[in-house]
Structures are given as structure tokens and as C-alpha cells.
Design a protein around this motif. Structure first.
Motif, mmCIF file in Angstrom:
data_model
loop_
_atom_site.group_PDB
_atom_site.id
_atom_site.type_symbol
_atom_site.label_atom_id
_atom_site.label_comp_id
_atom_site.label_asym_id
_atom_site.label_seq_id
_atom_site.Cartn_x
_atom_site.Cartn_y
_atom_site.Cartn_z
ATOM 1 N N TYR A 227 -34.976 -12.701 6.520
ATOM 2 C CA TYR A 227 -34.935 -13.913 5.890
ATOM 3 C C TYR A 227 -35.181 -14.101 3.941
ATOM 4 O O TYR A 227 -34.389 -14.674 3.721
ATOM 5 N N GLN A 228 -36.412 -14.275 4.073
ATOM 6 C CA GLN A 228 -36.910 -13.968 2.686
ATOM 7 C C GLN A 228 -35.952 -12.607 1.463
ATOM 8 O O GLN A 228 -34.685 -13.335 1.064
ATOM 9 N N LYS A 229 -35.434 -11.670 2.310
ATOM 10 C CA LYS A 229 -34.460 -11.093 1.171
ATOM 11 C C LYS A 229 -33.237 -11.609 1.390
ATOM 12 O O LYS A 229 -32.185 -11.164 0.419
ATOM 13 N N GLN B 34 -32.029 -14.327 1.356
ATOM 14 C CA GLN B 34 -32.169 -15.514 0.502
ATOM 15 C C GLN B 34 -32.139 -14.760 -0.851
ATOM 16 O O GLN B 34 -31.226 -16.051 -1.825
ATOM 17 N N SER B 35 -33.194 -14.306 -0.994
ATOM 18 C CA SER B 35 -32.870 -14.048 -2.566
ATOM 19 C C SER B 35 -31.426 -13.312 -2.650
ATOM 20 O O SER B 35 -31.107 -12.961 -3.737
ATOM 21 N N GLN C 172 -28.970 -15.626 -3.159
ATOM 22 C CA GLN C 172 -29.389 -16.175 -4.896
ATOM 23 C C GLN C 172 -28.302 -15.535 -5.195
ATOM 24 O O GLN C 172 -27.520 -15.533 -6.682
ATOM 25 N N ALA C 173 -28.638 -13.859 -5.609
ATOM 26 C CA ALA C 173 -28.561 -13.181 -6.543
ATOM 27 C C ALA C 173 -27.021 -12.660 -7.071
ATOM 28 O O ALA C 173 -25.842 -12.928 -7.605
ATOM 29 N N ASN C 174 -25.579 -12.797 -5.085
ATOM 30 C CA ASN C 174 -24.702 -12.843 -5.058
ATOM 31 C C ASN C 174 -24.228 -14.108 -3.903
ATOM 32 O O ASN C 174 -24.224 -14.278 -2.576
ATOM 33 N N PRO C 175 -24.202 -15.218 -4.559
ATOM 34 C CA PRO C 175 -23.359 -16.243 -3.821
ATOM 35 C C PRO C 175 -22.271 -16.138 -3.385
ATOM 36 O O PRO C 175 -22.059 -16.758 -2.568
#
Ligand SMILES: Nc1ncnc2c1ncn2[C@@H]1O[C@H](COP(=O)(O)OP(=O)(O)OP(=O)(O)O)[C@@H](O)[C@H]1O
Ligand SMILES: Nc1ncnc2c1ncn2[C@@H]1O[C@H](COP(=O)(O)OP(=O)(O)OP(=O)(O)O)[C@@H](O)[C@H]1O
Ligand SMILES: [Mg+2]
Ligand SMILES: [Mg+2]
Lengths: 289, 352, 518, 352
Positions: free
Chosen positions: A171-173, A175-176, A179-182
Motif C-alpha cells: 500500500y505505502q510503496k 502510494q509513493s 506520487q513519483a509517477n502519476p
């Protein structure tokens, strides 16, 4: 006699099924069975093997913790005269175990990657969630995805993160990574847990309809998600089949001295579960015809 | 906390008015870990015929060896009033380093591959462990980083380095080759002297040496003193800083030894070995009656604590308890064993 | 003896009944295992008067006070408050009944400010939680009453020991109790602070508050006492109203003998054992230097007393010499060799020993036994090869216990089981056991009784005759006069005056910047 | 550990002769975690254009929320001079319990299945967490079991119970059903108020409440006092025992809240959630300047510490550092952040 079944971590439905099926099969065949778990620790695994020897087990069904690291433990059991049957993962040495029954991870990965391309399309950016690097299967699956996906030059892998087979980390990875690759269009995951984490992340971001997710394992949760249209597919590992089969071969070996199968390494092909056949999923990790 | 303790030494109320039955009472109470151990052995012997056999006891002892060796180092650190969370990582790093050396050290400049003999591998690995431990020691004693944090950081870093060294893979071939003159690594893990596994002998030797050091040497006295009140110890001429660095160094070295023993038992060395072993080692020390505030604890107690944990967890496996219940029981026994311990301090301990 | 009185409502005005007993102990006893700290003691506290409790170290004074204030419970006997038997479950209960205590060992939370320490556990609530402003105001008021310039918001750990003791006193005063027990409240204070405290005590007694006062500074205690009680080995041995007693009476009843601290010993002065040259130690917090370019020579066989007010910089001077603090300039020469760069351990090995001021924090290892504490500084002397020799250690410990007359049930007793004064003796004995050439004692008489003090003086004199150099810091002028060959007065980090042993008290005090009223 | 602090306060050489620039100096130094945070944000913003965006900051904050909520409870416990290793297990247990309640509670005696509404699930889960926390508190304060061991034991037991409850499985369906009137669970994890994720708002509210409690209430004073010198606090009438039980109870309750937040973020609850989170929470508290010996620490610092850890680990993912290097960096940053912190104590502290 006592059959000792050693699985990785029963807190994961996959290994839980592995242990339960083996146990049920053994009991059906008239054995008593102990299920133990090494949780990926080779030392714990070695301890459990010692205990199995102490308990005078007639056979050991083992899901090895580490392809290299488990060799010593298997050797120890073999030296003590106990036949060992490996399930789910291999060790890097042949001739020790009586049989190694594993799902064909490479075939499964290719199968999954194909389905993934069908769902996602053949161009765009995607990210991959990678399992625990200490586990061979993580790499085997990743390589399997790679082989298929590199055939599509317009598919660009923009990120690969280790999420250790774990849902929260997935989940957290995810999300990140988002963010880095919308602008990613797909997530391919080494197992279902991480894929489910990614789905939660996508739901939260409101992007679930733009980004397609593929899983691996065929766990009940994943099949639910496939039915709900949240996950595109999952690759079913026939764990219920090969762990039952391992016990039967052990039984046969105890009674006849033969496993009844010629080769030590036996690959069990994985099956694809999509929305079309998800209703045939009758029990955990069992896909009916 | 200092004040807490000081005060309790002097002002604490002791409403019990207990008679001075010190020696017998104390003996009985100090044996609490011993009783826990006996209880465990008795219960499991009843539940399984395979438990109380010489063979199984020795096997279990060889499992205890790993935790036991870590616990020796942990005891030193805890006596000093610190804590060492990095032992599991150092164990893994040491195993991996030994594995790498067994595969040969490639000197690129000279284009040769060196195959150090096993004794050299052992020595170099211990040195490595000691160095990492010394980093802990320097962080704690010179840079005044709280021990918990310094060793937590080193725990992450050492684990990361071990993973980087091997790229996550496991060294499988530690037997060496006769033509390279580096065979013999498995010896520690596989051989026995007079029927006793070498790992158990290593544990016993280290425990005896450590015990002697604690009870008979001036270093031992320094250690207890600086754990009890560092300022007072320093003003009495105890080289507290050196003591501190030394205990962390020793703990690192012992972790490396544990790593070697483990690698030779498994004939393989992986970077993920030893995760959460620090908790087991700490638990052994505390079950053995040591106080985390420093200055109190014995080697005998720690060894008993390690055996309690090891014999319990092996016993649960032998009688075939499900792994979920094992988790529950382990937690419950740890608390129970220490509960007895606390009752001792609550009553017998120091009086004001 | 114990009449029933009206305990309801406010304390009655002083008047015809002013001499009545408010709190009394009857046949109170207390045992720790087979140590009988108190053996059936009777003790009365009179309304609006000061009762002083005398007794040698370990006599049971603190134990009795802890019982009266609810900190510990007696094993026998009863406590009578206003004529009725009571039993206190805790110190808080006793406080709620109007009894408060200043403990012999400080009991402050070092991480909290002065204000927070004073109101800890008795917060003043305002509309939005604790009313900090009001608490601060009251704290300022208390500090004014005690004539101390301590900011209410300073963390206690940044205060010197003496100031901490003031905070402890302020806290007890802030409770407005009607019975105030003071267990050696002045051990870290100098004469002018004591004078202020006594003024406060007189104010309190005038308001009807009853005071119990314990001190080993006998003369000082005599100036305010109304009744004296002497305790010996857990029993009350003598009682007298102020009119009937004098110093000699107290000492005789306390120790059975009459001690005269005497006059400085005759010794032969040798070569300079310790020379300090221009030693400077800056205050980390800025401002003036704690030790300011100070120079001092002490010769073998010489006993030098350093007198000064609280905060004069004596502790810093001695700690710098011992190696605990590092000077910014100057040199320290021991037996002709510069030692500024050496560690504490090396300095001890070369014969320079420090008996620190704060025994709980710097002197004792609380987790160790009496014996282990005594031998801690001389481990090397009984270590052969790798191992310590038990027998040699035992000999050393036994000798120390005898030398400094520690009252203990044995070398294996936990250090915490000793009375305050006996703990102090252990700290002194520990450093003497290192057989130093120069010994520095920082307020070593804190809390030790007159007999023990005489014993320590005798010991120092004996060693001085054999060439030991002694530096002795104290806040008691009479101590200076009875032991020192030379008296140094320190003021703001410098030597403000130097006298030989024939000087008068008044001149010393004047040189220290103290008001001579004391 | 205890002595470390004392020593650094007093024995450390202070050759600087620094002016009494206390207030400014202190302010700057207290901000060390703040600086670490700024440094992290600056570095990652340079390395990736996607780091410093509102969207990403909010996502990262919602990750921090989990650790942050745990760290609030941990701060209370650490201020009291204790430690709570069981937070991760309680988190998992709470999530699983909530999951079970969402599936319906079967009352066998009456043959009905109860579907409590979401608010009731939340309340019951918090009560469960508080109860488990209270067990810690009772063990530590009444039975005098060292906090490390008591909470270690409870950590195992709670984890085991969570596994037993679900048989290792994960509750996947937490959305409830409209006809049962128990929808709304996902709301915490999914919705936003004015663009801010609910989990971040929950963290902020809890931190502000906690901060007020610490700085303004008598309970806060009691907590600092009993952490600084328990004996003195007790003699001054602070109900130290009650304080102790309360902090562990609160820590348990906060862990349960974190478990609810996590479960609603994932819309699933599994028994293996939260492993090793205790270390992260402790690290956050210590990076934030609290001392493990008790009595020192602030809510602001702890929050900064939690953000340092969260923003660092997410940043490493965003710039795509390999997972092994992530481990190394995390360790190094923890040590560095606290190194600064120690330097502060080394200077400012008390003089004797
Ligand atoms: N907790 C304890 N355990 C055992 N013995 C104790 C304990 N507390 C006090 N004692 C003993 O009780 C006796 C009286 O001690 P107490 O502290 O009351 O003496 P004191 O008169 O206050 O002496 P001082 O002047 O040195 O402070 C001493 O012999 C001491 O060793
Ligand atoms: N925290 C502080 N802040 C400011 N000044 C301080 C502080 N601590 C000490 N000082 C100053 O340092 C000087 C020396 O203090 P110190 O207590 O060491 O002297 P002392 O003569 O040993 O006193 P004591 O009688 O308490 O032993 C005093 O002038 C005092 O004002
Ligand atoms: Mg006393
Ligand atoms: Mg002084």
C-alpha cells in the motif's frame, strides 16, 4: 507414524493452505501430522528439522526457507534417514530430497504478464511490486514478467519496489510510486497481498479505473477482488494440489520405497484466474473445472 | 531513573518486616529461572517421550548456543546500563563475511584470488564483529548517543551492508576445498567432542570465561560499578569510557562468533539471518535476573534464561503445538518467569 | 501525657495551651530484618516550638522522622496526633493531616523546574489546566522569603546542591503544614543561608507551627532549639528543655564520651605535594569564571581548609584537580609532575584522591554492597595477574570499616541499608583506602556525627604526620579552626584571604563576604 | 544508559566558555529534528520533482499518521521511564478485532448475529486496545515487571491471539453493508476534509490533545515528575502508580486507533500488521529529543521525529533507491539525527 510438515508462515493464507492441505491428506492416509513454521528463518528451519528428527518423523514435508540456506537442514534430515519432500520452493541441490514439487513460477509469471498486457494494453508506464528478495520466487516471477513485457517496447517500467510480500508495504510503496509517477497505467505485483495493498492505494487516490493491477498466488482475497473487478487477474498456484501430492508421494515412498514419479523436480503449472472463471474457485487455492 | 533508584535505596518503605532469612531465601529466589527451567523440562517430558533424552537435550542445547552466545554479550552491555539491538544484524553480517571469505577474496590489483584458511576466516570475522561493536561503543560512550538508538541505527546499517554484499543471496558452499586448504568450516556445526556438539562447548567455554571475568577480574568489578553509578565509578578511578567501548566491542565479537556457529550449523550464510534475535537475547538476560537499569545480573542467570527460552520453544514444537499458540505461550512464559524475578527484587532485593 | 485536644477546624491560637503536644510517638519500633533501627522510642512534638533531635549516625533519627511523616510504617508502637492514635499509609496522607518533611537525601525531580518541583503533586488548578502563573508567583514569594535568588523556571538539575536543598525547604514551607520535620536541612548550606532559614523557622513557630530539627551541626542547632532529644541505638537516652542543656551535654549523651575536635595536629611540612598555578575554569553558561586564575600550594603533611560561601567555586576547584572537569588554563602539578592531561584513574594511581561532595550522585554505587563500594577505588591493590584476590580485598575492607567506623551489619550489606552519615563514611573510607599522597575532601563532614568527625580528623592528622597533604573544603568555620594549618577563603572563584590557624571566626567569615551576624 | 546522560551533563569538558546565550542556542538546538526534516525535504525535492508537491506531502503525512499515532503513545510511556514493545501487536489485534466485528458478532446462545454500527466498532476496539495496554500497565506498576519484558510478553501474546482469532487470515471486507447499517468504516482511510486525509487530521487532533495534556494539565506534570524521579514524585503525592497504568492504557488505546486507521486505509485487517512498528515509534520519539530514561521529551519533537522517519523512507522510495540502500540510509539518519540531539544535552545540561 508422524509426518512433520514445515511451512513458511501460516499467517499468510497461501502457506496456511499449504500446511492444512498437507496435514489433512496425511491424516487421511493414517498418519499423525505436525505443522510447524519457520517464517523464513533458516535457523528456525534447522531447529524444526532437528525436532522432527527427535520426534522420529517418518517423513518431512518442507517448504524451504531459502534455496541455498536450506540445503544444510535438508542434508541433516536425510543423514538421519528421514525422507524429505520439498514443496512450493526449491533448493539448489538435487539428489537430497526425494521430490521437489513446485509450481511453475516462470510459467505462471509469463501467464500473468500476458493477461496483464491484455488488460493494460501495450503502451504506457507501469510499476512493479517485488517480493522478499531473499526468496527465489521473487526473482523468478520478476524475470518471468520481464521476459514477456520487454517484448512490448512501448511499455516502460518506471519503478520497482520491494514490498516484502506484505500488504501494508504494498500500500505505502504503491502510494509513493504513484506520487513519483502519476501517469502509470498498470501495477504488476509478485503476489496477491502486495497487489491488494496497491489496490487500496489506488482506491484512495481514486485511480482504480485508470490503473490496472495484476496479482499472483490465487488467494481467496484476490479472487474476491477479481470478481469485484478491482484486480484484473491472479495467477493461481496449485498449492493445494502439490502439497497433497507431496504427502501422497511420501506415503508411497514409505510403503514402497518409490515416490512413483521419475523426476525429483516436478513442476505444477499455474492457472490464470480472471473474471471469467473466478466463479469456479471452489475453495482456497482450488479452481474447479 | 537514577534518582528513582537512589531514593528507593534510602527512603523506600518496607512494610514487611521480614526476618533476615537472607541466605536460604535468596538462594531459593535466585533460582527462579532455574525453577522455570525445571518446570519446563518436567512438563514437556510428561507430554512427549522424545523430550527428555540425552540426544534431544544436546540438540536443544546446540540450538540454545546461538542465543546463549548473543546473550553473553548482551549481559555485558546490559550490566553496563546499555542495550545492544544490533546483535542479530552483526550475526548476519559476520556469517556473510565469513561466507564471502570462504569463496575467496579476489585481489583485483594483483589478479589473484586468496583463499584464507578457516582459522584466518574465523579470526577475521571476529575482528569484523568487534569493529562493528566498537562503532556502537564509540557512538554511545564518546558521542553520547543513547544506546538504544545507536545500536538501532547500526542494526539497520549492518543489515543493509550484509544485503548489499550478497545482493540478498545466501552463500551455500562453506565447506571449502581440500586443494585450497580451507576445509574445516563445518566442523564447528557438525562435529562433537565426547558426544557434545562443538557449539555447546563453545557456549560453555565462553560462558565460563565471561563468568570468571565478571566475578573475579577487575574489569568485572568496573563493569558492575559503572553500570550501577557511572559518575561514582568514574570518580573512583574506573575508566568508564573504556569499559563501555569494551563491552560493546565484546558484544559485537560474540555476535560474530554466534554468526560463525550458525553458519557452520547451517553450512550456509545468508544476510537475513538473526532477525529479531536481539529480543530473544535481551529476554534471556532479563529472565536471568538482570536489571535493564544496569549493575545487576549474573552469567549463571543469563545462561538459565537462555535455556528457559530455548527449551520452551523446542518443547512446544516437539509436542506439536500450533505456531500461533507457540507465540502466545512464549510471551506468557517470559512474563511469568520475570514476574517471579520481580517478586524477588520487590522483596528480597536491596533494603533501604 | 497525651491529652485529647480539639483537632477540628483551624489550629488554635497560641496561648495558655501553647506547650501542648501535637504529635507524639509511643514505643515506636522499626526493624529491618534483624537490624533494629528503633527500639520503642517515645518522642513528643510541642506546638509552636522547635524540638531538636540529636544522635550519632545510624541512631535512628531519620527512621523515626520517616515514620512520623508517613513515609514508612513502624513495626510496633503508635503515633498520636492531637491526642488520637493515627496511622499514615503514605507521605501524602500525613501531609494532608498537616505534617510535612524535608528529607535528608534530596527528593527532587531533576528534569523539572523549581516551580514544578515545589508544586508537584499539589497543582493549583486554573480554568485551562494548571495555573502556572499563580504557581510561579508563589514560588517567587517563597524564594524571597528564603532570600535566595533562584529563578522559578530553572531546571533543578542546573542548580547546585545547596540551592537544591533550598528548593526542598521551599517545597516543605509551601505546604503550610502545622508540623514541619527537617532532617538535616542545612547540610549543604553555608552560615548566611542557615541564618535566613532560622529566621523563617522563628516566624513559623511564632505562628504556632511545630518544628522538628535534625542536624549534626550541634552549635547551630542549639541556637534555635526549645527542646533537645537524644537518640542512641534506637532508643531515647536523654531529654532536656533548652535551659538545661549545652553542647557538652549533647555530646556526652550522644556518644557517651566527650569529644574535643581539638586543634590542628603537629606535623612536619615537607615538599610541595600539589601545586596549582593560575587555574581557570570558565562557567559553561557564560558569565564570570567558576575558578578564576587560582594558584595554591599544598605541602606534604599540611592540612589546608578551604572555606567559602555556597557557590564560591570550591567544588569546581577540587573537581578540576581530580580530573572530572577540564580547566581552560593553568597547570596542576602533583609531586613535581604536571598532571592536567591525565585521566581521573591515572591521577588516583599517582596519589591524588577526591572525596566528592554529593554522595548519592558521585560517591556511591547503589547497586553494590558496602564492601564493594569501599574497595572500588583500590581494585588494583588486590588484583594479581588477571584476577582479584578475595582475601586481600577482605582485609582492605575490614580495615576501612574500622578506620572510618562504619556502622553496618557487615561488608555484604547493601549500601542503601546504611544511614546517611554512614554512607558518607564509606565514601571517605573508599578514597582513603587508595593510600593517596594528596587527598581532597569536599564537605566531607556533611551528615556525619561528631564522634565520626573526630575520628576522621584523627585519621587525617595521623596520615598528615606521615606526609599526606590534605585539602579540606567546608562551610563550617569551627571545623577549619580545629583541623587546618592554613585556611584559604574562596570568593567568586578566587582566593580572597589566607590565614594561619590562629585566626578568629569573625575574620574568616568577613573575608568570605558573609555577614558577620551569623 | 542512565549514566550516559548524567555524565554528559556534568563531566563532559566544556572548554567552550560559551556565553549565556541559552535561549537562542537552545531554540536552535531543540530544532535539530526540525533541521533534519528540512534537510530531508530539500534533498529529496532536488532529487525528484514529484517529492515536494501538495499531493505527495499529504500522502506521506497519511503514512506518517500510523507511526505518529503510535509514537504519541510511546512518548507518554517513555516520558514515564518505560517502553512499550507491544504497540505493533496491539495494532494488529485491534484491526483484526474490528474486522471480526464488521463481519458480525454471532451470539450462539440466541442464534442471532449482531452487526454493530461503525461507531460502536470503533469504540469497542479502542476499549480493547486500552484493556491490553492496561495489562501492560498493571504488570509494570503493580507486579514490577520491567517494562521491556512485560510489553515484550504482551507483544507475543497479543500477536498470537490475533493469529488465533483469524486463523492467520485477513479480513478483507470492512465496508459493511447498507442493509445492516454498518457502512462507513472506509471513511477514515479514504475521505478527506478540505483536501486533507482524515488520518492526518486524526493524528493532528491526537497530537494537539496529547501536547496540551503534557504541557497544561496536572497529569502532564505528574508524568514528567514520575519519569524524572519516581520516588520523589510519589513522596510529593503524585499517584505514580495510577500515572503508570494510565500511560500504558493510553498507549494501548492509541495503538488501537492506529490499527483502525491502518485497517480502513487498507480496507482489510490482517494479524501480521504492524510488525516491528514499535522500533519505528521508539525511533521517532528519540529522534524527537526524548530521553529513554524518562522525564524528557515533547510532543512537538516526537511529531517531528515521526515526520523525519516517514518523509525519509518515502523519499527513498520516490527517488528509487534500492531497498538494501534504504535500510542503510535509515539507520544512518537515525543515528545522525540523534547525534545532534546528544550534542545538545552534552552542552546545555546541568552543572554540578
Ligand atoms: N532499609 C534499611 N534496611 C536495613 N537497615 C536499615 C534500613 N534503613 C535504615 N537502616 C538502619 O537503621 C539504622 C538507623 O538508620 P537512620 O537512617 O535512621 O539513622 P540516622 O540516625 O538518621 O543516621 P544519620 O545521622 O547518619 O542520618 C541504621 O543502623 C541503618 O543501617
Ligand atoms: N547553573 C549555574 N548557573 C550559574 N552559575 C552557576 C551555576 N552553577 C554554579 N554556578 C556558579 O559557580 C560558582 C561555584 O559554585 P559551586 O557550587 O561549585 O561552589 P562551592 O563553593 O563548591 O559551593 P558549595 O558550597 O555549594 O559546595 C558559583 O559562583 C555559582 O554562582
Ligand atoms: Mg539520617
Ligand atoms: Mg561545593
Amino acid at each position: 507414524g508422524l509426518m512433520t510438515i514445515i511451512v513458511n508462515d501460516p499467517a499468510n493464507p497461501y502457506w496456511f493452505t499449504e500446511g492444512e492441505v498437507a496435514k489433512a491428506t496425511a491424516e487421511e492416509l493414517g498418519y499423525t501430522a505436525n505443522v510447524a513454521a519457520h517464517k523464513g528463518d533458516t535457523n528456525a528451519e534447522s531447529t524444526l528439522i532437528d525436532t522432527a528428527i527427535t520426534n522420529k518423523s517418518v517423513a518431512i514435508i518442507l517448504d524451504p526457507a531459502n534455496a541455498d540456506g536450506s540445503v544444510g537442514a535438508v542434508k541433516k534430515a536425510v543423514d538421519a534417514g528421514i525422507p524429505v519432500f520439498l514443496v512450493n520452493a526449491e533448493i539448489n541441490q538435487e539428489g537430497l530430497a526425494k521430490a521437489q514439487l513446485v509450481s511453475n513460477n516462470a510459467q505462471g509469471a509469463a501467464l500473468g504478464a500476458q493477461a496483464w498486457v491484455e488488460a493494460v494494453g501495450d503502451s504506457g508506464k507501469y510499476v512493479e511490486l517485488f517480493g522478499n528478495p531473499a526468496d527465489n520466487n521473487a526473482l523468478t516471477r520478476s524475470n518471468g514478467f520481464e521476459t514477456v513485457l520487454t517484448q512490448y517496447p512501448d511499455l516502460e517500467k518506471v519503478g520497482r519496489e520491494v514490498a516484502n510480500w506484505d500488504r501494508t508495504q504494498g500500500y505505502q510503496k504503491a502510494q509513493s510510486l504513484l506520487q513519483a509517477n502519476p501517469d502509470v497505467i498498470g501495477v504488476i505485483s509478485g503476489n496477491d497481498e502486495m497487489a491488494l495493498g496497491a489496490i487500496a492505494a489506488l482506491k484512495e487516490a481514486g485511480k482504480l479505473d485508470q490503473v490496472k493491477v495484476g496479482g499472483f498466488d490465487g488467494s481467496p482475497d484476490a479472487v474476491e477482488a477479481v470478481k469485484a473487478g478491482e484486480m484484473q487477474y491472479t495467477v493461481l498456484q496449485p498449492v493445494a494440489i502439490f502439497s497433497a501430492e507431496a504427502v501422497r508421494q511420501a506415503d508411497s515412498f514409505i510403503k514402497t520405497g518409490e515416490t512413483g514419479v521419475d523426476t525429483e523436480k516436478q513442476l505444477f503449472d499455474c492457472l490464470l484466474i480472471t473474471k471469467d472463471n473466478a466463479d469456479n474457485y471452489t475453495a482456497a487455492f482450488v479452481l474447479g473445472e | 531513573m537514577r534518582e528513582t533508584k537512589d531514593m528507593s535505596d534510602t527512603i523506600v518503605a518496607r512494610p514487611d518486616g521480614r526476618k533476615r532469612d537472607f541466605n536460604i531465601g535468596r538462594l531459593l529466589l535466585e533460582g527462579r529461572a532455574f525453577f522455570a527451567l525445571i518446570a519446563i523440562i518436567v512438563v514437556f517430558s510428561i507430554l512427549s517421550p522424545n523430550y527428555l533424552t540425552i540426544g534431544n537435550l544436546l540438540i536443544m542445547a546446540s540450538h540454545v548456543a546461538i542465543y546463549g552466545i548473543l546473550a553473553i554479550g548482551m549481559l555485558l552491555v546490559i550490566l553496563n546500563g546499555g542495550i545492544d539491538l544490533s546483535v542479530g544484524s552483526i550475526l548476519a553480517l559476520a556469517g556473510v563475511a565469513a561466507g564471502a571469505m570462504m569463496q575467496g577474496i579476489e585481489l583485483q590489483a594483483m589478479g589473484v584470488i586468496l583463499y584464507p584458511p578457516v582459522w584466518a576466516v574465523v579470526v577475521l570475522t571476529c575482528v569484523l564483529g568487534a569493529l562493528v561493536g566498537a562503532v556502537n561503543g564509540v557512538l554511545v560512550s564518546i558521542f553520547k548517543v543513547p544506546a538504544f538508538v545507536a545500536t538501532l541505527g547500526v542494526m539497520y546499517v549492518a543489515r543493509g551492508v550484509a544485503l548489499l554484499m550478497t545482493n540478498g543471496l545466501t552463500y551455500n558452499n562453506l565447506s571449502g576445498r581440500p586443494e585450497l586448504g580451507n576445509t574445516g568450516f563445518d566442523w564447528i556445526g557438525f562435529n562433537r567432542i565426547a558426544g557434545v556438539p562443538i557449539s555447546v562447548i563453545v557456549l560453555a567455554v565462553l560462558a565460563i570465561l565471561g563468568g570468571l571475568m565478571l566475578s573475579r577480574s577487575s574489569f568485572g568489578r568496573w563493569l558492575y560499578a559503572s553500570g550501577g553509578n557511572e559518575r561514582a565509578a568514574e570518580l573512583s578511578g574506573v575508566p568508564t569510557r573504556r569499559v563501555k567501548i569494551t563491552v560493546y566491542t565484546l558484544s559485537g565479537m560474540l555476535s560474530a562468533i554466534a554468526g560463525l556457529v550458525l553458519a557452520s550449523q547451517l553450512t550456509s550464510a545468508g544476510p537475513t539471518a538473526g532477525m529479531t534475535y536481539e529480543l530473544t537475547a535481551i529476554a534471556a538476560v532479563v529472565i536471568g535476573g538482570a536489571a535493564l537499569t544496569g549493575g545487576r545480573g549474573t552469567m549463571r542467570g543469563t545462561m538459565l534464561g537462555a535455556f528457559v527460552i530455548g527449551f520452551l520453544s523446542d518443547g512446544l514444537v516437539i509436542i506439536g503445538v500450533s505456531s500461533y499458540w507457540q507465540t502466545v505461550f512464549t510471551g506468557a512464559v517470559i512474563v511469568l518467569a520475570v514476574l517471579m524475578n520481580s517478586l524477588q527484587y520487590g522483596r528480597g532485593g536491596r533494603k533501604s | 501525657m497525651s491529652r485529647t485536644v480539639n483537632i477540628a477546624g483551624e489550629m488554635p491560637e497560641g496561648g495558655p495551651d501553647a506547650r501542648q503536644v501535637v504529635l507524639a510517638a509511643r514505643h515506636v519500633s522499626k526493624s529491618y530484618g534483624n537490624v533494629h533501627a528503633l527500639k520503642g522510642v517515645d518522642f513528643d512534638i510541642h506546638r509552636g516550638q522547635v524540638t531538636t533531635l540529636f544522635g550519632e549516625n545510624g541512631a535512628g533519627k531519620s527512621t523515626l522522622m520517616k515514620i512520623l511523616s508517613g513515609v514508612i510504617q513502624p513495626t510496633g508502637g503508635e503515633i498520636i496526633l492531637d491526642g488520637r492514635p493515627v496511622s499514615f499509609g503514605s507521605a501524602t496522607e500525613a501531609r494532608d493531616r498537616g505534617i510535612s518533611i524535608i528529607h535528608q537525601e534530596l527528593s527532587l525531580a531533576p528534569n523539572l523546574s523549581v516551580r514544578d518541583n515545589i508544586f508537584m503533586g499539589r497543582e493549583i488548578s486554573g480554568a485551562t489546566g494548571v495555573d502556572f502563573a499563580e504557581e510561579e508567583r508563589q514560588t517567587r514569594k517563597l524564594m524571597q522569603d528564603l532570600e535566595e535568588d533562584i529563578d522559578p523556571l530553572t531546571p533543578v538539575e542546573e542548580l547546585r546542591l545547596g540551592q537544591q536543598q533550598i528548593v526542598e525547604i521551599a517545597r516543605a514551607l509551601s505546604v503550610n503544614s502545622r508540623i514541619l520535620i527537617m532532617d538535616e536541612p542545612t547540610s549543604a548550606l553555608s552560615a548566611s543561608e542557615v541564618e535566613v532559614l532560622f529566621k523563617v523557622v522563628r516566624d513559623l513557630t511564632a505562628k504556632g507551627v511545630s518544628i522538628v530539627y535534625i542536624s549534626h551541626h550541634l552549635e547551630e542547632a542549639l541556637t534555635i532549639t526549645d527542646h533537645a532529644v537524644v537518640l542512641r541505638d534506637g532508643t531515647m537516652t536523654a531529654y532536656g528543655p533548652r535551659a538545661d542543656i549545652d553542647l557538652e551535654w549533647i555530646v556526652r549523651n550522644m556518644v557517651g564520651d566527650n569529644y574535643d575536635l581539638g586543634s590542628p595536629p603537629r606535623t612536619r611540612l615537607g615538599h610541595p605535594a600539589l601545586s596549582i598555578r593560575n587555574l581557570t575554569l570558565p562557567d559553561p553558561a557564560g558569565g564570570f569564571h567558576l575558578v578564576d586564575g587560582l594558584s595554591l600550594d599544598v605541602r606534604a603533611g599540611e592540612i589546608v581548609c578551604i572555606y567559602g560561601l555556597m557557590g564560591a567555586g570550591r567544588t569546581e576547584l577540587l573537581e578540576t584537580c581530580a580530573g572530572k572537569l577540564r580547566a581552560s588554563a593553568g597547570e596542576i602539578v602533583l609531586e613535581g609532575k604536571e598532571i592536567s592531561h591525565l585521566s581521573i584513574a591515572e591521577r588516583i594511581a599517582r596519589g591524588l584522591a577526591l572525596v566528592p561532595e554529593d554522595r548519592q550522585r558521585d560517591g556511591l554505587v547503589q547497586t553494590m554492597s558496602v564492601g564493594e563500594n569501599l574497595s572500588l577505588a583500590s581494585i588494583a591493590s588486590f588484583t594479581k595477574g588477571l584476577f582479584t584476590r578475595k582475601a586481600a580485598e577482605r582485609t582492605l575492607i575490614d580495615a576501612s570499616i574500622r578506620e572510618v567506623t562504619v556502622k553496618t551489619s557487615g561488608p555484604d550489606a547493601p549500601i542503601g541499608s546504611l544511614s546517611g552519615g554512614n554512607q558518607q563514611k564509606v565514601v571517605i573510607g573508599k578514597m582513603l583506602a587508595t593510600r593517596p599522597r594528596v587527598i581532597m575532601l569536599d564537605e566531607p563532614s556533611r551528615g556525619i556525627d561528631i564522634g565520626a568527625k573526630a575520628e576522621v580528623f584523627r585519621l587525617l592528622a595521623e596520615e598528615a604526620r606521615q606526609g599526606l597533604a590534605v585539602i579540606y573544603s567546608t562551610s563550617e568555620v569551627s571545623e577549619c579552626l580545629s583541623i587546618a594549618h592554613r585556611i584559604i577563603v574562596m570568593h567568586k572563584g578566587r582566593i580572597s584571604a589566607e590565614f594561619d590557624s590562629t585566626v578568629t571566626k569573625e575574620r574568616i567569615m568577613a573575608a568570605s563576604g558573609e555577614s558577620v551576624a551569623a
